[in-house]
Design a protein around this motif. Sequence first.
Motif, PDB file in Angstrom:
ATOM      1  N   ALA A  13       0.833  -1.214   0.000  1.00  0.00           N
ATOM      2  CA  ALA A  13       0.000   0.000   0.000  1.00  0.00           C
ATOM      3  C   ALA A  13       0.862   1.255   0.000  1.00  0.00           C
ATOM      4  O   ALA A  13       0.511   2.261  -0.637  1.00  0.00           O
ATOM      5  CB  ALA A  13      -0.925  -0.005   1.214  1.00  0.00           C
ATOM      6  N   ARG A  16       1.890   1.908  -3.465  1.00  0.00           N
ATOM      7  CA  ARG A  16       0.709   2.393  -4.182  1.00  0.00           C
ATOM      8  C   ARG A  16       0.448   3.869  -3.905  1.00  0.00           C
ATOM      9  O   ARG A  16       0.146   4.659  -4.816  1.00  0.00           O
ATOM     10  CB  ARG A  16      -0.503   1.547  -3.768  1.00  0.00           C
ATOM     11  N   ASN A  17       0.612   4.252  -2.640  1.00  0.00           N
ATOM     12  CA  ASN A  17       0.302   5.620  -2.232  1.00  0.00           C
ATOM     13  C   ASN A  17       1.302   6.656  -2.731  1.00  0.00           C
ATOM     14  O   ASN A  17       1.057   7.861  -2.620  1.00  0.00           O
ATOM     15  CB  ASN A  17       0.220   5.704  -0.708  1.00  0.00           C
ATOM     16  N   ARG A  19       1.938   7.267  -5.704  1.00  0.00           N
ATOM     17  CA  ARG A  19       1.407   7.806  -6.953  1.00  0.00           C
ATOM     18  C   ARG A  19      -0.112   7.897  -6.858  1.00  0.00           C
ATOM     19  O   ARG A  19      -0.740   7.278  -6.009  1.00  0.00           O
ATOM     20  CB  ARG A  19       1.764   6.887  -8.136  1.00  0.00           C
ATOM     21  N   ASN A  22      -4.317   3.315  -8.399  1.00  0.00           N
ATOM     22  CA  ASN A  22      -4.395   2.071  -7.636  1.00  0.00           C
ATOM     23  C   ASN A  22      -3.408   1.041  -8.174  1.00  0.00           C
ATOM     24  O   ASN A  22      -3.762  -0.072  -8.526  1.00  0.00           O
ATOM     25  CB  ASN A  22      -5.826   1.511  -7.698  1.00  0.00           C
ATOM     26  N   PHE A  23      -2.132   1.463  -8.266  1.00  0.00           N
ATOM     27  CA  PHE A  23      -1.111   0.573  -8.799  1.00  0.00           C
ATOM     28  C   PHE A  23       0.117   0.669  -7.910  1.00  0.00           C
ATOM     29  O   PHE A  23       0.664   1.764  -7.735  1.00  0.00           O
ATOM     30  CB  PHE A  23      -0.759   0.990 -10.238  1.00  0.00           C
ATOM     31  N   PRO A  24       0.511  -0.437  -7.267  1.00  0.00           N
ATOM     32  CA  PRO A  24      -0.021  -1.788  -7.384  1.00  0.00           C
ATOM     33  C   PRO A  24      -1.350  -1.961  -6.637  1.00  0.00           C
ATOM     34  O   PRO A  24      -1.616  -1.275  -5.657  1.00  0.00           O
ATOM     35  CB  PRO A  24       1.068  -2.643  -6.732  1.00  0.00           C
ATOM     36  N   SER A  25      -2.140  -2.885  -7.118  1.00  0.00           N
ATOM     37  CA  SER A  25      -3.446  -3.169  -6.538  1.00  0.00           C
ATOM     38  C   SER A  25      -3.307  -4.106  -5.345  1.00  0.00           C
ATOM     39  O   SER A  25      -2.746  -5.202  -5.463  1.00  0.00           O
ATOM     40  CB  SER A  25      -4.355  -3.808  -7.589  1.00  0.00           C
ATOM     41  N   LEU A  26      -3.841  -3.682  -4.203  1.00  0.00           N
ATOM     42  CA  LEU A  26      -3.798  -4.555  -3.036  1.00  0.00           C
ATOM     43  C   LEU A  26      -4.675  -5.792  -3.219  1.00  0.00           C
ATOM     44  O   LEU A  26      -4.360  -6.865  -2.692  1.00  0.00           O
ATOM     45  CB  LEU A  26      -4.228  -3.782  -1.782  1.00  0.00           C
ATOM     46  N   HIS A  51      -0.294   4.102   4.716  1.00  0.00           N
ATOM     47  CA  HIS A  51      -0.262   2.954   3.807  1.00  0.00           C
ATOM     48  C   HIS A  51      -1.676   2.399   3.625  1.00  0.00           C
ATOM     49  O   HIS A  51      -2.347   2.761   2.681  1.00  0.00           O
ATOM     50  CB  HIS A  51       0.748   1.887   4.259  1.00  0.00           C
ATOM     51  N   ASP A  56      -9.222  -0.033   1.683  1.00  0.00           N
ATOM     52  CA  ASP A  56      -8.454  -1.270   1.526  1.00  0.00           C
ATOM     53  C   ASP A  56      -8.939  -2.345   2.484  1.00  0.00           C
ATOM     54  O   ASP A  56      -8.967  -3.536   2.140  1.00  0.00           O
ATOM     55  CB  ASP A  56      -6.971  -1.013   1.790  1.00  0.00           C
TER      56      ASP A  56
END
Length: 252
Positions: A13, A16-17, A19, A22-26, A51, A56
């Motif tokens: 997470a 992901r945060n 940028r 939602n990449f990478p996807s949890l 995170h 999520d």
Amino acid sequence: MSTALSVNLNKVALIRNSREGNFPSLIEFGNISLEGGAQGLTVHPRPDQRHIRPGDVYDLAKVVKSFPDAEFNIEGNPFAAAQGDYPGLMQLVADTQPDQCTLVPDSDDQLTSDHGFDLTTQSERLAPIVEQLHQLGVRVSLFMDPDIEQIKLARELGVARIELYTGPYALNYPSAQHSACLEQYRQAADYARGIGLAVNAGHDLNLDNLPDFLSIAGIAEVSIGHALTVDALRFGMPQAVTRYLQICQRSA
């Protein structure tokens, strides 16, 4: 019985945060972990949402429910106030009904969890939280140092498990103090099991130090995130999960 592996997705997470989007996807990495044989997923939502975000928690609860033998573990400070769209740990637990809630005494300004509860001062405050979790049908674990007197107080609170904070163990591996440190954890785990508590463990466990730690009999579950995420960068997530599982399975 082998030790269960719960994959902590906080650091996925965190990446992901960094940028928008939602990449990478949890959800994707949660599925990869469980499809690879991990017995559960762990999240540690904090009010600052550094995170794991509240959304999520809801998304990953649904992921775990699609794997009937897997468990969802939410950990965090039950006393941290709601902040912005963070509703508070207890609300997230009530909404998602995880298998386990691990209560951790971390403050908002801590970089990461770095100590267990002092139940000589916090038992009275924790008691209604534990009862509320029992009413929700959620198994309760307390984040604890390997201190037998503190573990005795955890048993008096009526929790089912403790999670031993393994930061000092990892720090002393493989120094000259390693054997004495490991023995302290062994004695704490043996004592806890002897009074009816199941024992989890987590913090800074990795591929190098985990095998020695699991020479301690009867560790029910390890929660691993930071090192496993780093190893996923090296080997890929499926291979990282496999390597940790192989160590956990040898603990049987």
